[in-house]
Design a protein around this motif. Sequence first.
Motif: not given
Length: 200
Positions: A13, A17, A54-55
């Motif tokens: 993760r 990121m 993630y976003y």
Amino acid sequence: MSPRTKEQNDAIREMRMNQIMQAAAEVYLEKGIQLEIRDVAVKAELGYGTVYHYYKNKHMLLEDLLWDALSRTESAVQAALAGDNGSSIKAKPFSTLLLRKCIQDPSVFILLKSVADNFHHFPGNRFIKLFAEFQERIYSPFVEMIREGIDSQSPEKTANLIFGSLVGCAALNIHHNMQSEMDVEGFVDMVYSGIQSKER
């Protein structure tokens, strides 16, 4: 094949990121606020769904990018902030460290440029807290160095002039793809000699 451990998942993760934020910084330099999640996915060589996992939108991504850049900025200038030298000697090393980091790290450049532009490209007031943190952690200590180290009638104006010069210099270096290694110390010396001769 055994399932991944929590530590392995956390490491993946974090790696993803970082990959996404690095790509976002590069895309932002090319497209500005017009950047889209799809552009970031292409630059990061990831699937659109992976980035979107993630976003959920570009504003969340840019917000994370800028908060991370604030930590990177603070780490970069920590030696000048924590140095035992007198304040008169701190301002120049602080500026040198800041400019070097600004040129090396696109996210730091984007942060400083956004602060200089008062976040006017970003919608709403989502960066008020970030701006306040930047003031407290970076700008105010720098103004104090100027106040104690340079005979200036307005330390805030002098700090703004120096910040503006550093951001402008970094922009030239980044956007014009200057191939040779920039003389960071020489540029900072030039800025300070100009300010000190004007203040006399």
